[in-house]
Design an enzyme around this catalytic site. Structure first.
Site, PDB file in Angstrom:
ATOM      1  N   ARG A 293      -1.444 -12.535   0.517  1.00 54.14           N
ATOM      2  CA  ARG A 293      -2.621 -13.185   0.188  1.00 54.14           C
ATOM      3  C   ARG A 293      -1.502 -12.362  -1.228  1.00 54.14           C
ATOM      4  O   ARG A 293      -2.626 -13.255  -2.343  1.00 54.14           O
ATOM      5  CB  ARG A 293      -3.804 -13.128   0.520  1.00 54.14           C
ATOM      6  CG  ARG A 293      -4.428 -14.768   0.754  1.00 54.14           C
ATOM      7  CD  ARG A 293      -5.294 -14.339   0.609  1.00 54.14           C
ATOM      8  NE  ARG A 293      -6.052 -15.892   0.588  1.00 54.14           N
ATOM      9  CZ  ARG A 293      -6.113 -16.524   2.406  1.00 54.14           C
ATOM     10  NH1 ARG A 293      -6.051 -15.684   3.607  1.00 54.14           N
ATOM     11  NH2 ARG A 293      -6.585 -18.145   1.911  1.00 54.14           N
TER      12      ARG A 293
ATOM     13  N   ARG B 196     -17.052 -25.522   8.008  1.00 51.94           N
ATOM     14  CA  ARG B 196     -16.775 -23.855   7.098  1.00 51.94           C
ATOM     15  C   ARG B 196     -17.788 -23.434   5.445  1.00 51.94           C
ATOM     16  O   ARG B 196     -17.563 -25.236   4.564  1.00 51.94           O
ATOM     17  CB  ARG B 196     -15.932 -23.635   6.504  1.00 51.94           C
ATOM     18  CG  ARG B 196     -15.367 -22.372   8.016  1.00 51.94           C
ATOM     19  CD  ARG B 196     -13.560 -22.128   7.693  1.00 51.94           C
ATOM     20  NE  ARG B 196     -13.277 -22.296   6.441  1.00 51.94           N
ATOM     21  CZ  ARG B 196     -12.150 -21.492   6.084  1.00 51.94           C
ATOM     22  NH1 ARG B 196     -10.842 -21.213   7.021  1.00 51.94           N
ATOM     23  NH2 ARG B 196     -11.649 -21.008   5.053  1.00 51.94           N
TER      24      ARG B 196
ATOM     25  N   ARG C 217     -12.608 -31.189   6.652  1.00 50.75           N
ATOM     26  CA  ARG C 217     -12.285 -30.632   7.976  1.00 50.75           C
ATOM     27  C   ARG C 217     -13.832 -30.846   9.041  1.00 50.75           C
ATOM     28  O   ARG C 217     -14.380 -29.991   8.445  1.00 50.75           O
ATOM     29  CB  ARG C 217     -11.664 -29.670   7.568  1.00 50.75           C
ATOM     30  CG  ARG C 217     -11.491 -28.356   8.466  1.00 50.75           C
ATOM     31  CD  ARG C 217     -10.146 -27.528   8.296  1.00 50.75           C
ATOM     32  NE  ARG C 217     -10.656 -26.058   7.420  1.00 50.75           N
ATOM     33  CZ  ARG C 217      -9.294 -25.417   6.817  1.00 50.75           C
ATOM     34  NH1 ARG C 217      -8.715 -25.233   7.165  1.00 50.75           N
ATOM     35  NH2 ARG C 217     -10.122 -24.952   5.945  1.00 50.75           N
TER      36      ARG C 217
ATOM     37  N   LYS D 140      -2.281 -23.732   8.301  1.00 53.92           N
ATOM     38  CA  LYS D 140      -1.528 -22.156   9.265  1.00 53.92           C
ATOM     39  C   LYS D 140      -2.445 -22.039  10.882  1.00 53.92           C
ATOM     40  O   LYS D 140      -2.003 -21.613  11.544  1.00 53.92           O
ATOM     41  CB  LYS D 140      -1.703 -21.611   8.566  1.00 53.92           C
ATOM     42  CG  LYS D 140      -1.356 -21.104   7.331  1.00 53.92           C
ATOM     43  CD  LYS D 140      -1.951 -20.228   6.176  1.00 53.92           C
ATOM     44  CE  LYS D 140      -2.608 -19.567   5.885  1.00 53.92           C
ATOM     45  NZ  LYS D 140      -3.121 -21.317   4.694  1.00 53.92           N
TER      46      LYS D 140
ATOM     47  N   ARG E 119     -10.173 -21.333  -4.285  1.00 50.62           N
ATOM     48  CA  ARG E 119      -8.636 -21.593  -3.770  1.00 50.62           C
ATOM     49  C   ARG E 119      -7.839 -21.608  -3.885  1.00 50.62           C
ATOM     50  O   ARG E 119      -6.227 -20.920  -4.117  1.00 50.62           O
ATOM     51  CB  ARG E 119      -9.059 -22.232  -2.022  1.00 50.62           C
ATOM     52  CG  ARG E 119     -11.037 -20.691  -1.561  1.00 50.62           C
ATOM     53  CD  ARG E 119     -11.397 -21.338  -0.403  1.00 50.62           C
ATOM     54  NE  ARG E 119     -10.953 -21.728   0.542  1.00 50.62           N
ATOM     55  CZ  ARG E 119     -11.167 -23.063   2.112  1.00 50.62           C
ATOM     56  NH1 ARG E 119     -11.593 -23.705   1.541  1.00 50.62           N
ATOM     57  NH2 ARG E 119     -10.158 -23.312   3.185  1.00 50.62           N
TER      58      ARG E 119
HETATM   59  P1  ADP Z   1      -7.940 -20.307   4.151  1.00 49.77           P
HETATM   60  O1  ADP Z   1      -7.152 -20.309   4.043  1.00 49.77           O
HETATM   61  O2  ADP Z   1      -8.565 -22.133   4.020  1.00 49.77           O
HETATM   62  O3  ADP Z   1      -8.307 -20.496   2.585  1.00 49.77           O
HETATM   63  P2  ADP Z   1      -9.235 -18.837   5.590  1.00 49.77           P
HETATM   64  O4  ADP Z   1     -10.249 -18.428   6.047  1.00 49.77           O
HETATM   65  O5  ADP Z   1      -7.776 -17.794   5.983  1.00 49.77           O
HETATM   66  O6  ADP Z   1      -9.448 -19.989   5.010  1.00 49.77           O
HETATM   67  O7  ADP Z   1      -9.697 -17.316   4.275  1.00 49.77           O
HETATM   68  C1  ADP Z   1     -11.058 -18.101   3.704  1.00 49.77           C
HETATM   69  C2  ADP Z   1     -11.712 -16.347   2.671  1.00 49.77           C
HETATM   70  O8  ADP Z   1     -11.409 -15.097   3.374  1.00 49.77           O
HETATM   71  C3  ADP Z   1     -10.257 -16.918   1.511  1.00 49.77           C
HETATM   72  O9  ADP Z   1     -10.890 -17.632   0.515  1.00 49.77           O
HETATM   73  C4  ADP Z   1     -11.104 -15.627   0.920  1.00 49.77           C
HETATM   74  O10 ADP Z   1     -11.870 -15.403  -0.113  1.00 49.77           O
HETATM   75  C5  ADP Z   1     -11.067 -14.338   2.110  1.00 49.77           C
HETATM   76  N1  ADP Z   1      -9.159 -13.755   2.578  1.00 49.77           N
HETATM   77  C6  ADP Z   1      -8.946 -14.237   3.922  1.00 49.77           C
HETATM   78  N2  ADP Z   1      -7.492 -13.403   4.016  1.00 49.77           N
HETATM   79  C7  ADP Z   1      -7.689 -12.929   2.469  1.00 49.77           C
HETATM   80  C8  ADP Z   1      -7.126 -11.966   2.490  1.00 49.77           C
HETATM   81  N3  ADP Z   1      -5.527 -11.541   3.259  1.00 49.77           N
HETATM   82  N4  ADP Z   1      -6.858 -11.087   1.035  1.00 49.77           N
HETATM   83  C9  ADP Z   1      -8.058 -11.403   0.661  1.00 49.77           C
HETATM   84  N5  ADP Z   1      -9.105 -12.018   0.971  1.00 49.77           N
HETATM   85  C10 ADP Z   1      -9.115 -13.007   2.152  1.00 49.77           C
END
Ligand code: ADP
Ligand code: ZN
Length: 210
Positions: A88, A152, A122, A13, A163
């Site tokens: 999400r 990360r 990554r 993404k 996740r």
């Molecule tokens: P990825 O899609 O690779 O897991 P992100 O950077 O999008 O990584 O998200 C990292 C973390 O941030 C998620 O595992 C979650 O804990 C939190 N997070 C991100 N977006 C949301 C959301 N919309 N609602 C709740 N938690 C979120």
């Protein structure tokens, strides 16, 4: 136009969002990036979010929805925006529909078997570029800007497992949500290069814009 990017962790993404931003001028809003900036800055939101992120769980909806709402209401969006990492879960999708108009949901589909290796291998740069260790040949700096690469904190096998589970149980149902509203387009994100995936996404967006 306003886009939601859907896809499991490691689906690409962020990579595609960067390319879409460059070509179409859509503002990239990534909730994960916003949370990481808050953690780095030691803000109250960052302090709250950290334990959830480390555990691979979702940050509570009230906090997350408020954050996105503020960003969308106060931001100058010009050509439109693209949400990466939001919504999400079903609740977030319903909330989003109350404060913004979503035109298209691009779902980047990648087989689960590829995701663990993609994420754990990554390496990131603060400029937004990301690489996989297998293609770095030992390099530790960014080929685009020269800054040091880093991993990360939540890109470790244990957190990634959580996740992926969170994604399957809470986020994947959003495919049906957007499908039911005639907004879902699924793109294969697992068999081509990032450029090839982007070519398909571009054609989807161009078709919509016509
Ligand atoms: P990825 O899609 O690779 O897991 P992100 O950077 O999008 O990584 O998200 C990292 C973390 O941030 C998620 O595992 C979650 O804990 C939190 N997070 C991100 N977006 C949301 C959301 N919309 N609602 C709740 N938690 C979120
Ligand atoms: Zn860089």
């Amino acid at each position: 136009m306003n886009i939601v990017l859907l896809g499991a962790p490691g689906a690409g993404k962020g990579t595609q969002a960067k390319l879409i931003e460059e070509k179409y001028g859509l503002t990239h809003i990534a909730t994960g990036d916003i949370f990481r900036a808050n953690i780095k800055g030691g803000t109250p939101i960052g302090k709250l979010a950290k334990s959830y992120i480390d555990a691979g769980k979702l940050v509570p909806d009230e906090v997350t929805c408020e954050l996105v709402k503020d960003r969308l209401v106060n931001g100058e969006e010009g050509a439109g925006f693209m949400l990466d990492g939001f919504p999400r879960n079903l609740y977030q999708a319903e909330e989003l529909d109350k404060f913004a108009r979503i035109d298209l949901c691009i779902n980047i589909d990648v087989d689960k078997s590829l995701l663990m290796d993609r994420i754990c291998g990554r390496r990131m740069c603060s400029c937004g570029a990301s690489y996989h260790v297998s293609t770095l040949n030992g390099a530790t700096t960014c080929a685009k800007c020269g800054k040091p690469l880093f991993q990360r904190e939540d890109d470790n096998p244990q957190t990634v497992g959580a996740r992926l589970d969170t994604y399957a149980s809470q986020t994947a149902p959003l495919e049906d949500y957007y499908k039911a509203r005639g907004k879902l387009v699924t793109v294969d994100g697992g068999s081509g290069t990032p450029e090839e995936v982007f070519a398909v996404i571009s054609s989807v967006i161009d078709k919509y814009l016509k």
